[in-house]
Design a protein around this motif. Structure first.
Motif, short mmCIF file in Angstrom:
data_model
loop_
_atom_site.label_atom_id
_atom_site.label_comp_id
_atom_site.label_asym_id
_atom_site.label_seq_id
_atom_site.Cartn_x
_atom_site.Cartn_y
_atom_site.Cartn_z
N ASN A 111 0.85 -1.18 0.00
CA ASN A 111 0.00 0.00 0.00
C ASN A 111 0.89 1.24 0.00
N THR A 141 -9.54 -4.37 3.98
CA THR A 141 -8.42 -5.22 3.57
C THR A 141 -8.99 -6.55 3.07
N LYS A 194 -4.06 -9.73 1.10
CA LYS A 194 -3.80 -8.53 0.30
C LYS A 194 -4.09 -7.28 1.12
N SER A 238 -6.39 -0.78 -0.18
CA SER A 238 -6.10 0.10 -1.33
C SER A 238 -6.68 1.49 -1.04
N CYS A 239 -6.47 1.96 0.18
CA CYS A 239 -6.99 3.26 0.64
C CYS A 239 -5.95 3.94 1.51
N CYS A 285 -9.60 6.02 -1.74
CA CYS A 285 -9.29 4.66 -2.17
C CYS A 285 -9.08 4.62 -3.68
N PRO A 329 -7.24 1.69 -6.98
CA PRO A 329 -6.30 0.61 -7.30
C PRO A 329 -4.86 1.09 -7.42
N VAL A 364 -2.01 0.55 -4.54
CA VAL A 364 -1.29 -0.70 -4.28
C VAL A 364 -0.38 -1.00 -5.46
#
Length: 467
Positions: free
Chosen positions: A190, A396, A402, A405-406, A430, A432, A435
């Motif tokens: 992240n 999460t 994984k 993504s925030c 947030c 994509p 990450v």
């Protein structure tokens, strides 16, 4: 190895773990789990947005190690007894102890009381602690051991599953039978703090340098962030500032180097300590004025207490957890603070991380009802692909290991932290792009096709089974 050096490495190892304790979402919900227990009961309480997994019931049977008609034995703990860093990660054990009491007051898990076996790995004793847990615990839950890598071989060999509070070593982070509320895998990262800083400061990409360290743990984190920066088109300035993890006789030469280099922003993966504070004070005396964009380790009472003089004013810190200052807007944060404070425990980000892992384990155990086996709990954990701990942190994916993504950003002014991005406290940004994949050369371990470390892997580990 000298005690003071071990202490710094220990703090650095925990710093690597705390980097993950940093995005929660403006989304709310029930963490993707049903509101009732496995037998249709309605829980008596809630934790933030999460319906409580705890409550009365009539579960029966000695179904697995640590499970009886009346009781479920779980292990938890931290490194609080480490002489070179007394109280190391104490907030984690304090959080799980408080959560166990909270759950038992409601009736336990389907009527079975939780018995917590608390361990102090004291940094150097993680292997010994793991061997003790192997003999008596159903699961390890919410623990944080800086030297978990030394214990991983024993955990896998005895097939002891864990919902860890944090993991540090690459084989522990990617081990079999391991889940975390806030995963920090070796192959994904992240970078919300970087992405938000890019939005806030137009010249951030071109004017940023990374503070380096001789600490192995900090260097591992630094290598990852350097690789992530390059992945998104950033090139650190390479001013050449590498601090000795044992401390420096003077920090002015480093401050002058930063000034001469013209760095507009400094990024640090290190944890705050007197040496780090001395560096920032020296930078101020040298007349340099970089902005500090630091990781979540710098969100702490130690930092805010040091900053009474204002030397650290304007420090920006990227996080994936709700800051404690948002307790009046985020019920889960207030609940965590109240539960731990009532037990006179330590309140801190890693404590919230441990509390979230406890809740993740408890909701999976609840779903198993009377048939409480390690296999069943692992089956349920593997299904959880959106988890916020009731609102403690960003969504999460524990089931797939994984990260979130925030992210959000807080700023330090005097002794106060305040969320400044997004502007509405309690919300997160947030996407994509938050990450990135990490280069395999920085993984520190070899993974199989299921992204599991092969180092200690055996053919008989417990694997998720689809229903």
């Amino acid at each position: 190895m000298r005690a003071d050096k071990i202490g710094r490495i220990a703090a650095g190892a925990v710093a690597v773990a705390l980097v993950t304790a940093s995005c929660a979402s403006d989304r709310s919900g029930d963490d993707g789990v049903s509101s009732g227990g496995s037998d249709g009961k309605q829980a008596a309480s809630a934790f933030g947005t999460l319906q409580s997994p705890c409550g009365p019931g009539d579960a029966k049977g000695k179904t697995d190690q640590g499970v009886t008609d009346e009781q479920i034995a779980i292990g938890f703990g931290d490194d609080r007894g480490f002489p070179s860093a007394p109280g190391l990660s104490k907030e984690m054990g304090d959080a799980v102890a408080a959560m166990i009491d909270w759950c038992n007051q409601q009736g336990g898990i389907n009527g079975r009381e939780i018995k917590g076996n608390q361990y102090d790995a004291a940094y150097m004793q993680s292997a010994k602690v793991m061997q003790e847990a192997c003999k008596q615990d159903f699961f390890l839950v919410g623990q944080g051991f800086a030297m978990d890598e030394a214990a991983e071989q024993h955990r896998v060999a005895c097939k002891l599953p864990t919902v860890a509070g944090f993991t540090v070593g690459p084989n522990a982070a990617m081990g079999p039978m391991k889940y975390e509320a806030v995963p920090y895998p070796v192959d994904l990262m992240n970078i919300a703090g970087l992405r938000i800083a890019e939005q806030m400061f137009p010249d951030f990409k071109d004017k940023t340098d990374i503070l380096l360290s001789t600490s192995p743990a900090v260097s591992a984190g630094t290598n990852k962030i350097t690789g992530a920066m390059k992945e998104v088109g950033m090139e650190p300035m390479e001013c050449g500032v590498r601090l000795n993890d044992k401390g420096e006789s003077s920090y002015m030469p480093f401050a002058e180097k930063i000034k001469d280099c013209g760095a507009g922003y400094l990024w640090s993966s290190d944890s705050p300590d007197p040496g780090q504070f001395s560096l920032l004070e020296s930078i101020e005396r040298a007349g340099a004025e970089p902005k500090y964009i630091f990781e979540a380790t710098w969100y702490s009472q130690a930092v805010s207490g040091w900053n009474k003089s204002g030397t650290g004013d304007g420090m920006h810190i990227g996080m994936i957890f709700q800051p404690l200052e948002n307790a009046d807007k985020v019920p889960a944060v207030k609940q965590y603070v109240d539960l731990v404070t009532e037990k006179k425990g330590k309140v801190a980000l890693l404590g919230m991380q441990a509390a979230s892992s406890f809740l993740l384990w408890a909701q999976a155990a609840d779903k198993c009802g009377s048939d409480l086996t390690r296999q069943c709990v692992i089956n349920e954990l593997a299904k959880v692909h959106e988890w916020t701990g009731g609102g403690l942190h960003a969504p999460t994916d524990p089931g797939a290991n994984k990260p979130a993504s925030c992210g959000l950003m807080v700023k330090l002014t005097g002794t106060k932290y305040e969320q400044i991005h997004p502007k509405n406290a309690g919300e997160f940004q947030c996407g994509p792009e938050f990450v990135v994949e990490i280069d395999e050369k920085n993984w520190g371990t070899k993974l199989n096709g299921d992204r599991i470390s092969t180092k200690f892997l055996t053919d008989d580990v417990i694997k998720p089974q689809s229903s």
